[in-house]
Design a protein around this motif. Sequence first.
Motif, PDB file in Angstrom:
ATOM      1  N   PHE A  23      -1.877  11.554  -8.029  1.00  0.00           N
ATOM      2  CA  PHE A  23      -3.221  11.583  -7.458  1.00  0.00           C
ATOM      3  C   PHE A  23      -3.737  13.006  -7.293  1.00  0.00           C
ATOM      4  CE2 PHE A  23      -5.902  11.928  -3.638  1.00  0.00           C
ATOM      5  CZ  PHE A  23      -6.971  11.114  -4.009  1.00  0.00           C
ATOM      6  N   ASN A  24      -2.935  13.878  -6.679  1.00  0.00           N
ATOM      7  CA  ASN A  24      -3.390  15.229  -6.361  1.00  0.00           C
ATOM      8  C   ASN A  24      -3.472  16.130  -7.588  1.00  0.00           C
ATOM      9  OD1 ASN A  24      -3.649  14.804  -3.531  1.00  0.00           O
ATOM     10  ND2 ASN A  24      -1.431  15.007  -3.304  1.00  0.00           N
ATOM     11  N   GLU A  25      -2.498  16.001  -8.493  1.00  0.00           N
ATOM     12  CA  GLU A  25      -2.493  16.846  -9.691  1.00  0.00           C
ATOM     13  C   GLU A  25      -3.234  16.199 -10.857  1.00  0.00           C
ATOM     14  OE1 GLU A  25       1.395  18.270 -10.663  1.00  0.00           O
ATOM     15  OE2 GLU A  25       1.855  18.834  -8.576  1.00  0.00           O
ATOM     16  N   GLN A  26      -3.638  14.957 -10.664  1.00  0.00           N
ATOM     17  CA  GLN A  26      -4.464  14.236 -11.643  1.00  0.00           C
ATOM     18  C   GLN A  26      -3.828  14.249 -13.033  1.00  0.00           C
ATOM     19  OE1 GLN A  26      -8.465  15.748 -11.461  1.00  0.00           O
ATOM     20  NE2 GLN A  26      -8.748  15.157  -9.340  1.00  0.00           N
ATOM     21  N   ARG A  27      -2.590  13.796 -13.099  1.00  0.00           N
ATOM     22  CA  ARG A  27      -1.883  13.744 -14.370  1.00  0.00           C
ATOM     23  C   ARG A  27      -0.895  12.583 -14.392  1.00  0.00           C
ATOM     24  NH1 ARG A  27       3.340  16.078 -14.189  1.00  0.00           N
ATOM     25  NH2 ARG A  27       3.827  17.144 -12.233  1.00  0.00           N
ATOM     26  N   TRP A  28      -0.514  12.204 -15.601  1.00  0.00           N
ATOM     27  CA  TRP A  28       0.506  11.174 -15.787  1.00  0.00           C
ATOM     28  C   TRP A  28       1.858  11.728 -15.351  1.00  0.00           C
ATOM     29  CZ3 TRP A  28       0.223   7.624 -20.597  1.00  0.00           C
ATOM     30  CH2 TRP A  28      -1.108   7.268 -20.863  1.00  0.00           C
ATOM     31  N   ILE A  29       2.667  10.892 -14.724  1.00  0.00           N
ATOM     32  CA  ILE A  29       4.040  11.287 -14.425  1.00  0.00           C
ATOM     33  C   ILE A  29       4.947  10.059 -14.492  1.00  0.00           C
ATOM     34  CG2 ILE A  29       3.322  13.167 -12.900  1.00  0.00           C
ATOM     35  CD1 ILE A  29       4.329  11.448 -10.557  1.00  0.00           C
ATOM     36  N   VAL A  30       6.225  10.321 -14.725  1.00  0.00           N
ATOM     37  CA  VAL A  30       7.241   9.274 -14.600  1.00  0.00           C
ATOM     38  C   VAL A  30       7.460   9.031 -13.113  1.00  0.00           C
ATOM     39  CG1 VAL A  30       9.643   8.668 -15.032  1.00  0.00           C
ATOM     40  CG2 VAL A  30       8.372   9.979 -16.730  1.00  0.00           C
ATOM     41  N   ASP A  31       7.478   7.771 -12.700  1.00  0.00           N
ATOM     42  CA  ASP A  31       7.682   7.437 -11.295  1.00  0.00           C
ATOM     43  C   ASP A  31       9.170   7.461 -10.982  1.00  0.00           C
ATOM     44  OD1 ASP A  31       7.586   6.603  -8.729  1.00  0.00           O
ATOM     45  OD2 ASP A  31       6.756   4.611  -9.126  1.00  0.00           O
ATOM     46  N   LYS A  32       9.653   8.636 -10.623  1.00  0.00           N
ATOM     47  CA  LYS A  32      11.089   8.767 -10.333  1.00  0.00           C
ATOM     48  C   LYS A  32      11.466   8.151  -8.990  1.00  0.00           C
ATOM     49  CE  LYS A  32      10.808  13.477  -8.363  1.00  0.00           C
ATOM     50  NZ  LYS A  32       9.407  13.798  -8.636  1.00  0.00           N
ATOM     51  N   ASP A  70       0.840  -1.188   0.000  1.00  0.00           N
ATOM     52  CA  ASP A  70       0.000   0.000   0.000  1.00  0.00           C
ATOM     53  C   ASP A  70       0.886   1.253   0.000  1.00  0.00           C
ATOM     54  OD1 ASP A  70      -2.070  -1.782   0.158  1.00  0.00           O
ATOM     55  OD2 ASP A  70      -2.397  -1.500   2.312  1.00  0.00           O
ATOM     56  N   ILE A  71       0.368   2.328  -0.577  1.00  0.00           N
ATOM     57  CA  ILE A  71       1.126   3.575  -0.719  1.00  0.00           C
ATOM     58  C   ILE A  71       0.398   4.690   0.015  1.00  0.00           C
ATOM     59  CG2 ILE A  71       2.133   5.221  -2.331  1.00  0.00           C
ATOM     60  CD1 ILE A  71       3.293   2.458  -2.675  1.00  0.00           C
ATOM     61  N   THR A  72       1.084   5.359   0.928  1.00  0.00           N
ATOM     62  CA  THR A  72       0.476   6.482   1.625  1.00  0.00           C
ATOM     63  C   THR A  72       0.385   7.694   0.707  1.00  0.00           C
ATOM     64  OG1 THR A  72       0.620   7.975   3.523  1.00  0.00           O
ATOM     65  CG2 THR A  72       2.697   7.251   2.550  1.00  0.00           C
ATOM     66  N   LEU A  73      -0.680   8.468   0.887  1.00  0.00           N
ATOM     67  CA  LEU A  73      -0.846   9.706   0.128  1.00  0.00           C
ATOM     68  C   LEU A  73      -0.514  10.928   0.985  1.00  0.00           C
ATOM     69  CD1 LEU A  73      -4.161   8.881  -1.789  1.00  0.00           C
ATOM     70  CD2 LEU A  73      -1.845   8.987  -2.735  1.00  0.00           C
ATOM     71  N   ASN A  74      -0.003  10.673   2.193  1.00  0.00           N
ATOM     72  CA  ASN A  74       0.343  11.776   3.092  1.00  0.00           C
ATOM     73  C   ASN A  74       1.646  12.450   2.700  1.00  0.00           C
ATOM     74  OD1 ASN A  74      -1.943  11.485   4.759  1.00  0.00           O
ATOM     75  ND2 ASN A  74      -0.969   9.812   5.891  1.00  0.00           N
ATOM     76  N   ASP A  75       2.494  11.718   1.966  1.00  0.00           N
ATOM     77  CA  ASP A  75       3.749  12.304   1.486  1.00  0.00           C
ATOM     78  C   ASP A  75       3.470  13.048   0.190  1.00  0.00           C
ATOM     79  OD1 ASP A  75       6.253  12.998   0.675  1.00  0.00           O
ATOM     80  OD2 ASP A  75       7.031  10.955   0.493  1.00  0.00           O
ATOM     81  N   GLU A  76       3.272  14.353   0.277  1.00  0.00           N
ATOM     82  CA  GLU A  76       2.843  15.137  -0.883  1.00  0.00           C
ATOM     83  C   GLU A  76       3.894  15.216  -1.972  1.00  0.00           C
ATOM     84  OE1 GLU A  76       4.040  19.566   0.880  1.00  0.00           O
ATOM     85  OE2 GLU A  76       1.941  18.936   0.756  1.00  0.00           O
ATOM     86  N   HIS A  77       5.142  14.857  -1.656  1.00  0.00           N
ATOM     87  CA  HIS A  77       6.211  14.938  -2.654  1.00  0.00           C
ATOM     88  C   HIS A  77       6.421  13.616  -3.396  1.00  0.00           C
ATOM     89  CE1 HIS A  77       7.212  18.890  -1.221  1.00  0.00           C
ATOM     90  NE2 HIS A  77       7.394  18.441   0.019  1.00  0.00           N
TER      91      HIS A  77
END
Length: 266
Positions: free
Chosen positions: A129-138, A115-122
């Motif tokens: 999730f928050n910006e609702q866009r595709w991103i590279v998972d760095k 599971d992945i927490t969403l509390n880490d905004e960075h």
Amino acid sequence: MFHMDNLNAIDDLVTPKSVGGHVLTRSKTSRTASREGSTFPLSRSINLHALKKLKTGSYSRFLSGMAQYFYLHWGFDYTGIYLVDNENDELKFYKHFFLGGSMLDETAQRALAKDITLNDEHSCFSVAFNEQRWIVDKDEKVLAEAILVPIFDQDKVIAILKLGSCAIKLEFDEEQITELAEFIESAVEQLLATKHRKEMEHFLREQQSALNLYRKVCEIGTLENLLDVIEGEIKRAGPWFGYMLNLLEENKAYFCCERISLDLDL
């Protein structure tokens, strides 16, 4: 529903870049994705027949079919699905698929299946999730590269799709990325339509069951028959280790046990 507008500039995905060792490269001429000498032909239009083949009553089989299509057409040999849990502010790992014979050791698989927490905004998951866009998972440390794709039901993110490559970098041009987005949008629309239909069918079954129970109660002539109906509903709602039906005695001084059941194997 997946929103094309949330790509937030398609060049963010296909412009050559290296972020934490993860690379997505623009290729204007390439029409293939390569993996260790293999070539994956990429169609110039979405194959609608593929979506029809994915139609099934099983969500697991549907998602498996999607994962195979991601592999055969774009070379992603890893697909992971994470469901949004708004109550606990996290993404619940749901299922993942390894295609083309690719496989990671158990430690690596466990690292992905968490599971992945969403509390880490960075974190990349939080940004997707928050910006609702595709991103590279760095942040990815197990796969060679991965992208995160938010999945929508109306305007609400309900899941994050993780598409990755276990061993090598993949090359995409803008058209391939657009085709990928269109396929995901169409497949998610179909999946949600199936989900909503199943929910409606379940609601109608429950409504009919309640109506049948009401009619049955109205036709009851004796207390014993009423207790039979109540006992039947208790068993239907089970399983239970046991139950007891008590009725308040006429003078309201005590309860009288009318029915009792206990699992004798306890």
